[in-house]
Motif scaffolding. Structure first.
Motif, PDB file in Angstrom:
ATOM      1  N   CYS A  53       0.821  -1.022   0.024  1.00  0.00           N
ATOM      2  CA  CYS A  53       0.011   0.038  -0.046  1.00  0.00           C
ATOM      3  C   CYS A  53       0.915   1.068  -0.045  1.00  0.00           C
ATOM      4  N   LEU A  54       2.027   1.313   0.866  1.00  0.00           N
ATOM      5  CA  LEU A  54       2.635   2.260   0.831  1.00  0.00           C
ATOM      6  C   LEU A  54       3.609   2.702  -0.447  1.00  0.00           C
ATOM      7  N   ARG A  55       3.853   1.742  -1.135  1.00  0.00           N
ATOM      8  CA  ARG A  55       4.681   1.896  -2.432  1.00  0.00           C
ATOM      9  C   ARG A  55       3.486   2.459  -3.652  1.00  0.00           C
ATOM     10  N   THR A  56       2.425   1.709  -3.675  1.00  0.00           N
ATOM     11  CA  THR A  56       1.185   2.139  -4.377  1.00  0.00           C
ATOM     12  C   THR A  56       0.630   3.575  -4.399  1.00  0.00           C
ATOM     13  N   LEU A  57       0.554   3.874  -2.966  1.00  0.00           N
ATOM     14  CA  LEU A  57      -0.076   5.146  -2.642  1.00  0.00           C
ATOM     15  C   LEU A  57       1.117   6.272  -2.141  1.00  0.00           C
ATOM     16  N   ARG A  58       2.197   5.989  -2.161  1.00  0.00           N
ATOM     17  CA  ARG A  58       3.226   6.838  -1.544  1.00  0.00           C
ATOM     18  C   ARG A  58       2.898   7.827  -0.379  1.00  0.00           C
ATOM     19  N   ASP A  59       1.997   7.397   0.384  1.00  0.00           N
ATOM     20  CA  ASP A  59       1.537   8.197   1.732  1.00  0.00           C
ATOM     21  C   ASP A  59       1.295   7.446   2.828  1.00  0.00           C
ATOM     22  N   THR A  60       2.080   7.743   3.872  1.00  0.00           N
ATOM     23  CA  THR A  60       1.821   6.779   5.075  1.00  0.00           C
ATOM     24  C   THR A  60       0.609   6.699   5.595  1.00  0.00           C
ATOM     25  N   GLU A  61       0.078   7.738   5.827  1.00  0.00           N
ATOM     26  CA  GLU A  61      -1.417   7.541   6.296  1.00  0.00           C
ATOM     27  C   GLU A  61      -2.542   6.741   5.554  1.00  0.00           C
ATOM     28  N   GLU A  62      -2.414   7.208   4.233  1.00  0.00           N
ATOM     29  CA  GLU A  62      -3.292   6.319   3.414  1.00  0.00           C
ATOM     30  C   GLU A  62      -2.941   4.827   3.252  1.00  0.00           C
ATOM     31  N   ALA A  63      -1.613   4.800   3.501  1.00  0.00           N
ATOM     32  CA  ALA A  63      -1.391   3.383   3.275  1.00  0.00           C
ATOM     33  C   ALA A  63      -1.739   2.501   4.623  1.00  0.00           C
ATOM     34  N   LYS A  64      -1.941   3.111   5.661  1.00  0.00           N
ATOM     35  CA  LYS A  64      -2.268   2.588   6.913  1.00  0.00           C
ATOM     36  C   LYS A  64      -3.828   2.405   6.818  1.00  0.00           C
ATOM     37  N   ASP A  65      -4.460   3.252   6.235  1.00  0.00           N
ATOM     38  CA  ASP A  65      -5.741   3.144   6.213  1.00  0.00           C
ATOM     39  C   ASP A  65      -6.229   1.956   5.149  1.00  0.00           C
ATOM     40  N   ALA A  66      -5.464   1.799   3.935  1.00  0.00           N
ATOM     41  CA  ALA A  66      -5.673   1.085   2.988  1.00  0.00           C
ATOM     42  C   ALA A  66      -5.350  -0.542   3.603  1.00  0.00           C
ATOM     43  N   SER A  67      -4.404  -0.617   4.526  1.00  0.00           N
ATOM     44  CA  SER A  67      -4.120  -1.774   5.083  1.00  0.00           C
ATOM     45  C   SER A  67      -5.151  -2.383   5.808  1.00  0.00           C
ATOM     46  N   GLN A  68      -5.552  -1.632   6.592  1.00  0.00           N
ATOM     47  CA  GLN A  68      -6.956  -1.858   7.353  1.00  0.00           C
ATOM     48  C   GLN A  68      -8.061  -1.997   6.851  1.00  0.00           C
ATOM     49  N   GLU A  69      -8.366  -1.361   5.770  1.00  0.00           N
ATOM     50  CA  GLU A  69      -9.439  -1.748   4.763  1.00  0.00           C
ATOM     51  C   GLU A  69      -9.146  -3.287   4.259  1.00  0.00           C
ATOM     52  N   ALA A  70      -8.168  -3.286   3.679  1.00  0.00           N
ATOM     53  CA  ALA A  70      -7.699  -4.902   3.023  1.00  0.00           C
ATOM     54  C   ALA A  70      -8.034  -5.968   4.017  1.00  0.00           C
ATOM     55  N   PHE A  71      -7.580  -5.604   5.286  1.00  0.00           N
ATOM     56  CA  PHE A  71      -7.720  -6.834   6.210  1.00  0.00           C
ATOM     57  C   PHE A  71      -9.097  -6.874   6.578  1.00  0.00           C
ATOM     58  N   LEU A  72      -9.945  -5.782   6.670  1.00  0.00           N
ATOM     59  CA  LEU A  72     -11.325  -5.904   7.185  1.00  0.00           C
ATOM     60  C   LEU A  72     -12.232  -6.350   6.082  1.00  0.00           C
ATOM     61  N   LYS A  73     -11.973  -6.277   4.807  1.00  0.00           N
ATOM     62  CA  LYS A  73     -12.609  -6.796   3.688  1.00  0.00           C
ATOM     63  C   LYS A  73     -12.205  -8.449   3.523  1.00  0.00           C
ATOM     64  N   ALA A  74     -10.852  -8.560   3.624  1.00  0.00           N
ATOM     65  CA  ALA A  74     -10.659 -10.165   3.583  1.00  0.00           C
ATOM     66  C   ALA A  74     -11.543 -10.715   4.840  1.00  0.00           C
ATOM     67  N   PHE A  75     -11.602 -10.226   6.026  1.00  0.00           N
ATOM     68  CA  PHE A  75     -12.225 -10.775   7.066  1.00  0.00           C
ATOM     69  C   PHE A  75     -13.649 -11.176   6.683  1.00  0.00           C
ATOM     70  N   ARG A  76     -14.150 -10.107   6.140  1.00  0.00           N
ATOM     71  CA  ARG A  76     -15.619 -10.165   5.825  1.00  0.00           C
ATOM     72  C   ARG A  76     -16.111 -10.990   4.737  1.00  0.00           C
ATOM     73  N   ALA A  77     -14.970 -11.384   3.712  1.00  0.00           N
ATOM     74  CA  ALA A  77     -15.225 -12.269   2.668  1.00  0.00           C
ATOM     75  C   ALA A  77     -14.531 -13.498   2.945  1.00  0.00           C
ATOM     76  N   MET A  78     -14.193 -13.985   4.052  1.00  0.00           N
ATOM     77  CA  MET A  78     -13.399 -15.052   4.370  1.00  0.00           C
ATOM     78  C   MET A  78     -14.059 -16.303   3.927  1.00  0.00           C
ATOM     79  N   ARG A  79     -15.296 -16.305   3.996  1.00  0.00           N
ATOM     80  CA  ARG A  79     -16.148 -17.492   3.437  1.00  0.00           C
ATOM     81  C   ARG A  79     -15.864 -17.545   1.820  1.00  0.00           C
ATOM     82  N   THR A  80     -15.640 -16.687   1.156  1.00  0.00           N
ATOM     83  CA  THR A  80     -15.472 -16.589  -0.188  1.00  0.00           C
ATOM     84  C   THR A  80     -14.038 -17.039  -0.559  1.00  0.00           C
TER      85      THR A  80
END
Lengths: 205, 122
Positions: A53-80
């Motif tokens: 996320c950091l390399r793609t977005l080049r912004d530490t705060e946004e990279a943190k938010d995107a990482s959280q979002e990714a794990f949250l989505k993964a957790f919700r979609a774990m059954r898939t």
């Protein structure tokens, strides 16, 4: 509850995570309600996901938010999650698409002012002070166009697994190889240029 | 010194990953496995209430039909009247206008005003 039946599955007293080697077992344990199994998956991949996320977005705060979002989505979609698939590829793919959404939103709201929003990277004076190879390489990666930056970052994270990189980016394998070749070529030129510039400035001072 | 491809590969694979910010692990867990919705609120109170009301209504109707044979006919007559009223052109027009307004309002998006970004660099 396959994870519970596994002889090697035990909860670490120090970190409170499940000590299992296999990601698929951890996914099964998460689906069975073992929160420490998901904790282990987060511990295993948060660093790599954050770096993608950091390399793609080049912004530490946004990279943190995107990482959280990714794990949250993964957790919700774990059954898939498809049995037999690689968890790393799956979570990288979710993270990369979360980053793409953010980049698109950024483009929409800033109308081409992306360079102002993104981290411009260190200037020559900073480079003189922090002239180590890792910093130079990170600066060179950050200077790459977005599509090459993603390929080179996944190559860094996943090694020579072109098929996995292609799956994450949803691109044909040939395109991944072409992007990788061009990214390396641009990196080579950029690093050579950077070294020449820094050497010149050191000579001048 | 010029970089060659092998050297770029070597440098890339030797590049240490950057440390994620402190608290990222905990914040992810707080959003996922420790979130109250994941563990406690699998069935909301309103869902239980709606289910209970539905079951009570079904039990009442079943009991009414069994104890009063005319009740079934009354219910059917009431439903027929309701259907007839619904199929009248003025009612249909009013319903279509109401539904269209709801759809139109729900499709409206309120975007934040664009913020001008100015560069501080000369």
């Amino acid at each position: 509850m396959a994870a519970l039946a596994q002889p090697g599955a035990r909860v670490s007293a120090r970190t409170g995570t499940l000590e299992v080697d296999d990601d698929a077992t951890l996914v099964a344990a998460t689906l069975a309600g073992r929160s420490e199994a998901f904790g282990t998956l987060v511990e295993r991949y948060e660093r790599a996901v954050y770096n993608l996320c950091l390399r793609t977005l080049r912004d530490t705060e946004e990279a943190k938010d995107a990482s959280q979002e990714a794990f949250l989505k993964a957790f919700r979609a774990m059954r898939t999650f498809r049995p037999g698939a690689k968890f790393s590829t799956w979570i990288f793919s979710i993270a990369y698409h979360a980053c793409c959404d953010r980049l698109n939103r950024r483009k929409r709201y800033s109308d081409g002012e992306l360079s102002e929003r993104a981290d411009p990277g260190p200037g020559p004076d900073v480079l003189l002070e922090r002239r180590d190879e890792a910093t130079e390489l990170r600066a060179a990666i950050d200077a790459l166009p977005e599509k090459y930056r993603a390929v080179i970052t996944l190559y860094h994270l996943q090694g020579h697994q072109y098929e996995e990189i292609a799956r994450v980016l949803d691109l044909p394998m040939g395109t991944v190889k072409t992007h990788l070749f061009r990214a390396k070529e641009q990196l080579r030129r950029h690093l050579a240029h950077l070294r020449g510039r820094v050497t010149d400035e050191v000579t001048e001072t | 010194m010029n970089y060659e491809y092998d050297e770029i590969d070597r440098a890339l694979f030797a590049l240490p990953l950057e440390e994620p910010p402190k608290g990222l692990h905990q914040s992810i867990l707080a959003l996922t496995v420790q979130a109250p919705s994941a563990a406690e609120e699998r069935i909301g109170w309103w869902e239980s209430l709606a289910l209970g009301l539905g079951l009570a209504l079904a039990a009442f109707l079943a009991w009414s039909v069994v104890t009063n044979p005319a009740f079934g006919a009354e219910i059917v007559a009431a439903l027929m009247t309701f259907g007839r009223v619904l199929s009248e052109p003025p009612m249909l027009a009013a319903l279509s206008a109401g539904c269209s307004a709801v759809v139109w309002v729900s499709l409206m998006t309120f975007r934040p005003a664009r913020v001008e970004v100015r560069s501080n660099r000369a």
